[in-house]
Design a protein around this motif. Structure first.
Motif, mmCIF file in Angstrom:
data_model
loop_
_atom_site.group_PDB
_atom_site.id
_atom_site.type_symbol
_atom_site.label_atom_id
_atom_site.label_comp_id
_atom_site.label_asym_id
_atom_site.label_seq_id
_atom_site.Cartn_x
_atom_site.Cartn_y
_atom_site.Cartn_z
ATOM 1 N N GLN A 288 -0.996 -3.600 -17.818
ATOM 2 C CA GLN A 288 -2.308 -3.624 -18.459
ATOM 3 C C GLN A 288 -3.318 -4.413 -17.628
ATOM 4 O OE1 GLN A 288 -2.436 -5.477 -22.336
ATOM 5 N NE2 GLN A 288 -4.360 -4.467 -22.880
ATOM 6 N N ARG A 289 -2.880 -5.527 -17.085
ATOM 7 C CA ARG A 289 -3.777 -6.359 -16.283
ATOM 8 C C ARG A 289 -4.199 -5.641 -15.002
ATOM 9 N NH1 ARG A 289 -1.997 -12.167 -13.602
ATOM 10 N NH2 ARG A 289 -4.076 -12.837 -12.905
ATOM 11 N N MET A 290 -3.253 -4.965 -14.372
ATOM 12 C CA MET A 290 -3.576 -4.226 -13.151
ATOM 13 C C MET A 290 -4.593 -3.126 -13.451
ATOM 14 S SD MET A 290 -1.612 -5.143 -10.364
ATOM 15 C CE MET A 290 -0.900 -3.784 -9.485
ATOM 16 N N ASN A 291 -4.370 -2.398 -14.517
ATOM 17 C CA ASN A 291 -5.281 -1.321 -14.889
ATOM 18 C C ASN A 291 -6.698 -1.855 -15.114
ATOM 19 O OD1 ASN A 291 -5.830 1.505 -15.971
ATOM 20 N ND2 ASN A 291 -6.282 0.282 -17.782
ATOM 21 N N ASP A 292 -6.798 -2.929 -15.874
ATOM 22 C CA ASP A 292 -8.118 -3.499 -16.163
ATOM 23 C C ASP A 292 -8.774 -4.050 -14.903
ATOM 24 O OD1 ASP A 292 -7.675 -2.869 -18.810
ATOM 25 O OD2 ASP A 292 -7.111 -4.912 -19.405
ATOM 26 N N GLY A 293 -8.012 -4.771 -14.100
ATOM 27 C CA GLY A 293 -8.578 -5.415 -12.920
ATOM 28 C C GLY A 293 -9.014 -4.427 -11.860
ATOM 29 N N ILE A 294 -8.197 -3.421 -11.612
ATOM 30 C CA ILE A 294 -8.531 -2.413 -10.606
ATOM 31 C C ILE A 294 -9.820 -1.692 -10.976
ATOM 32 C CG2 ILE A 294 -7.806 -0.164 -9.696
ATOM 33 C CD1 ILE A 294 -4.901 -1.290 -9.796
ATOM 34 N N HIS A 295 -9.928 -1.284 -12.243
ATOM 35 C CA HIS A 295 -11.104 -0.513 -12.656
ATOM 36 C C HIS A 295 -12.348 -1.386 -12.799
ATOM 37 C CE1 HIS A 295 -8.037 2.537 -14.343
ATOM 38 N NE2 HIS A 295 -8.424 2.893 -13.140
ATOM 39 N N GLU A 296 -12.160 -2.677 -12.956
ATOM 40 C CA GLU A 296 -13.317 -3.567 -12.959
ATOM 41 C C GLU A 296 -13.898 -3.691 -11.554
ATOM 42 O OE1 GLU A 296 -14.558 -8.169 -14.165
ATOM 43 O OE2 GLU A 296 -12.569 -7.400 -14.658
ATOM 44 N N VAL A 297 -13.018 -3.736 -10.555
ATOM 45 C CA VAL A 297 -13.473 -3.844 -9.172
ATOM 46 C C VAL A 297 -14.060 -2.524 -8.687
ATOM 47 C CG1 VAL A 297 -12.743 -4.251 -6.787
ATOM 48 C CG2 VAL A 297 -11.857 -5.695 -8.613
ATOM 49 N N LYS A 298 -13.326 -1.439 -8.876
ATOM 50 C CA LYS A 298 -13.772 -0.107 -8.475
ATOM 51 C C LYS A 298 -13.342 0.888 -9.549
ATOM 52 C CE LYS A 298 -13.777 -0.849 -3.455
ATOM 53 N NZ LYS A 298 -13.148 -0.467 -2.147
ATOM 54 N N PRO A 299 -14.256 1.302 -10.391
ATOM 55 C CA PRO A 299 -13.891 2.150 -11.531
ATOM 56 C C PRO A 299 -13.264 3.481 -11.147
ATOM 57 C CG PRO A 299 -16.110 1.254 -11.805
ATOM 58 C CD PRO A 299 -15.688 0.928 -10.409
ATOM 59 N N TRP A 300 -13.459 3.927 -9.920
ATOM 60 C CA TRP A 300 -12.948 5.237 -9.515
ATOM 61 C C TRP A 300 -11.532 5.181 -8.938
ATOM 62 C CZ3 TRP A 300 -16.952 2.677 -7.001
ATOM 63 C CH2 TRP A 300 -16.659 2.179 -5.723
ATOM 64 N N VAL A 301 -11.009 3.998 -8.657
ATOM 65 C CA VAL A 301 -9.680 3.915 -8.052
ATOM 66 C C VAL A 301 -8.611 4.223 -9.099
ATOM 67 C CG1 VAL A 301 -7.993 2.373 -6.967
ATOM 68 C CG2 VAL A 301 -10.385 2.347 -6.222
ATOM 69 N N ILE A 302 -7.698 5.102 -8.758
ATOM 70 C CA ILE A 302 -6.672 5.594 -9.681
ATOM 71 C C ILE A 302 -5.480 4.648 -9.662
ATOM 72 C CG2 ILE A 302 -5.099 7.517 -10.146
ATOM 73 C CD1 ILE A 302 -7.236 9.206 -8.454
ATOM 74 N N PHE A 303 -5.053 4.220 -10.836
ATOM 75 C CA PHE A 303 -3.870 3.370 -10.954
ATOM 76 C C PHE A 303 -2.711 4.216 -11.451
ATOM 77 C CE2 PHE A 303 -1.472 0.167 -13.670
ATOM 78 C CZ PHE A 303 -0.740 -0.323 -12.600
ATOM 79 N N SER A 304 -1.586 4.146 -10.749
ATOM 80 C CA SER A 304 -0.443 4.976 -11.117
ATOM 81 C C SER A 304 0.867 4.223 -10.948
ATOM 82 C CB SER A 304 -0.415 6.257 -10.272
ATOM 83 O OG SER A 304 -0.181 5.962 -8.901
ATOM 84 N N VAL A 305 1.875 4.684 -11.685
ATOM 85 C CA VAL A 305 3.225 4.103 -11.638
ATOM 86 C C VAL A 305 4.224 5.252 -11.695
ATOM 87 C CG1 VAL A 305 4.840 2.446 -12.641
ATOM 88 C CG2 VAL A 305 2.373 2.093 -12.919
ATOM 89 N N SER A 306 5.321 5.111 -10.954
ATOM 90 C CA SER A 306 6.367 6.149 -10.941
ATOM 91 C C SER A 306 7.676 5.589 -11.499
ATOM 92 C CB SER A 306 6.583 6.678 -9.521
ATOM 93 O OG SER A 306 6.835 5.615 -8.610
ATOM 94 N N PRO A 307 7.865 5.655 -12.817
ATOM 95 C CA PRO A 307 9.081 5.107 -13.427
ATOM 96 C C PRO A 307 10.271 6.047 -13.261
ATOM 97 C CG PRO A 307 7.757 6.134 -15.106
ATOM 98 C CD PRO A 307 6.967 6.245 -13.811
ATOM 99 N N PHE A 308 11.445 5.524 -13.562
ATOM 100 C CA PHE A 308 12.640 6.355 -13.649
ATOM 101 C C PHE A 308 12.386 7.464 -14.673
ATOM 102 C CE2 PHE A 308 16.985 7.236 -15.206
ATOM 103 C CZ PHE A 308 17.622 7.475 -13.997
ATOM 104 N N GLY A 309 13.009 8.618 -14.464
ATOM 105 C CA GLY A 309 12.634 9.795 -15.220
ATOM 106 C C GLY A 309 13.182 9.924 -16.626
ATOM 107 N N ILE A 310 14.181 9.125 -16.997
ATOM 108 C CA ILE A 310 14.793 9.233 -18.333
ATOM 109 C C ILE A 310 14.362 8.042 -19.179
ATOM 110 C CG2 ILE A 310 16.983 9.304 -19.601
ATOM 111 C CD1 ILE A 310 18.231 10.654 -17.176
#
Length: 555
Positions: A288-310
């Protein structure tokens, strides 16, 4: 003072009275289609596969034409590949290679990826608390410059900046990929650089099996990962910031993650969560903090995570079992990816669906269907599953298995629930063209280029200005080859309102193809059009939203 005016200049030398605009055709500005990502086109009514989506929208076409969506129109799609630097999986092939050799390898790899038709790379810049880019926070990586850690490249260069510059003219996004908590692939700290996080915070660095791992419950460690991410987003012209599935380490028989002291401190401070819930909360708060912080700095930068599939197979909140069985990310590595989707804390989720279509226990279409279901993805964030392309090499999978998985991702029922693309692991399959993978992808999976899907939840009134803009086409009487010139103010480009210029070409009856994508900074320069025909030009902002189209034809 430069006038804040946008115009596109179409130079046709030697043709004084050419009628450039062949149709205002507002139909072309309808869209994007929530299923395919394509825009509407004017087709004969018998060819429409949908009901007309706009009335009186095809004024330059015969009266039996209607405005409708059609499958032949180029859609939008996220087509990615992970470029792993840890243990030199994909790049560089050796940390002892010269800078010139590493640059040559990287240029070749990106060109291979482009030839395969991909439009995004996930470039691993922080495999283990280190840096494959110029950082004032962390040491240079041994996977780039060898031992000892922190050795500066000679001559000096920045691989991340190099990749960004390579990818821009190729219509390829660059996502910086970081690992949040892995400190080393050996369980000791000897030889680590003084500014490595395990040396600076030894109380939070634990030997665990064959690894040295940072404690996700330590606030200083959380702050370090956050600072690294925001430093990257601030200083580099990135399209995205990405984290993989390594939060708490995967379990190893005979080993217990030794975070009891950190947990006891939490309890003594008034915390009431049990150990497992506390661990998950540590991960959730970082997301949550990463999502908020990244978009505060640059609203267009995409935040993504690749979790295990199950996810929690057999649990009421998870995947049904039977048929799904397997490792549970929720209880074993304390990732609650379902919560991240439900709360909208990520822009793209790339669940690693590393199994074939056929096996009932871990079936690719069954897993994908669960991830994009309304119960998991109510905010319709983008879900772009990871495919294990390397299994073509490791396990003898046929390439058509990957093609069929991508086709499943593209199915309308999945598209409209957020399934907007795929990411391949790993890039060495394209680097080495294993099994002819470059040609197979380029010819049979991604034969035509595609823009990225849009991110409407990131848009705001500034970015939306592009939707009211329209390139203006002019002409010249001088004799030369065809060029397209666009003059726009620099601040319009740097703000992300105009990030690219997309040029479409009318190929056959009722079919448009994405002909060329021009980076924002290159829009003011001449752009070659080498074939005669009908074209349309549009501005594209950082979030994939388009301006009104301007039609023109040559000669």
């Amino acid at each position: 003072m430069m006038v804040q005016k946008l115009f596109l200049k179409f130079v046709i030398f030697g043709i004084a009275n050419a009628n450039l605009v062949f149709g205002a055709d507002p139909c072309f500005d309808v869209g994007p289609d929530p299923v395919t990502g394509g825009y509407a086109i004017c087709l004969q009514q018998d060819s429409c596969i949908t009901e007309p989506v706009a009335e009186n929208a095809c004024p330059s076409y015969p009266s039996d034409y209607s405005c409708c969506y059609h499958h032949v129109f180029p859609g939008r799609e996220h087509r990615g590949a992970w470029i792993a630097s840890v243990t030199n999986i994909d790049w560089p092939t050796s940390p002892t290679s010269s800078v010139a050799a590493q640059q040559q390898q990287l240029t070749f790899l990106i060109n291979q990826i482009a030839d395969a038709g991909l439009n995004a790379v996930y470039f691993q810049v922080r495999p283990a608390g280190d840096a494959l880019y110029q950082s004032d926070i962390e040491p240079w990586s041994i996977y780039l410059t060898g031992e000892p850690q922190g050795t500066v490249p000679s001559p000096m260069w920045d691989p991340l900046e190099y990749v960004i510059n390579l990818c821009k003219p190729l219509n390829i996004q660059v996502h910086a990929w970081i690992n949040p908590y892995r400190a080393r692939l050996t369980p000791t700290s000897g030889g680590l650089a003084p500014n490595h996080m395990a040396i600076q915070y030894p109380q939070c660095a634990y030997p665990f099996s064959t690894y040295l791992w940072m404690d996700p419950g330590c606030e200083v460690v959380q702050n370090r990962t956050y600072s690294v991410a925001l430093d990257l987003v601030t200083r580099y012209d990135l399209d995205g910031l990405h984290m993989d599935d390594y939060f708490y380490p995967y379990p190893v028989t005979g080993w217990v993650f030794p975070d009891q002291n950190t947990y006891n401190e939490y309890l003594q401070s008034g915390g009431v969560l049990g150990l497992d819930d506390w661990r998950r909360d540590n991960v959730n708060r970082l997301i949550q903090r990463m999502n908020d912080g990244i978009h505060e700095v640059k609203p267009w930068v995409i935040f993504s995570v690749s979790p295990f599939g199950i996810y929690r197979a057999g649990h009421p909140d998870g995947m049904p079992s039977p048929p799904i069985v397997g490792f549970d990310q929720y209880s074993e590595i304390y990732c609650d990816a379902k919560l991240w989707l439900k709360e909208g804390w990520i822009d793209i989720l790339q669940p690693q669906l590393y199994w074939r279509i056929a096996p009932p226990a871990q079936s690719y279409p069954f897993l994908l269907d669960w991830w994009v279901a309304e119960g998991q993805n109510p905010k319709l964030r983008h879900v772009c599953p990871g495919n294990y392309l390397s299994r073509v090499d490791i396990d003898g999978w046929p390439l058509w298995e990957i093609r069929d998985q991508i086709d499943i991702t593209r199915e309308p029922a999945n598209r409209k629930r957020g399934s907007w693309g795929n990411v391949q692991f790993s890039a060495k399959m394209f680097r080495d063209d294993f099994g002819g993978s470059v040609g197979f992808f380029g010819n049979f999976i991604y034969p035509l280029p595609a823009l990225q899907p849009v991110y409407p939840w990131l848009s705001n009134s500034t970015f939306s200005k592009v939707e009211t803009m329209q390139p203006i086409i002019l002409k010249s009487k001088e004799r030369s080859s065809i060029t397209v010139n666009v003059t726009i103010t620099k601040d319009i480009i740097t703000s992300g309102i105009v990030h690219k210029l997309a040029i479409y070409k009318h190929a056959t009856e009722g079919q448009w193809t994405l002909y060329k994508v021009i980076p924002g900074e290159d829009i003011p320069h001449p752009i070659q059009l080498v074939t005669n025909g009908k074209y349309a030009a549009t501005f594209v902002n950082r979030l994939g939203q388009e301006s009104r189209k301007t039609f023109f034809k040559f000669p």
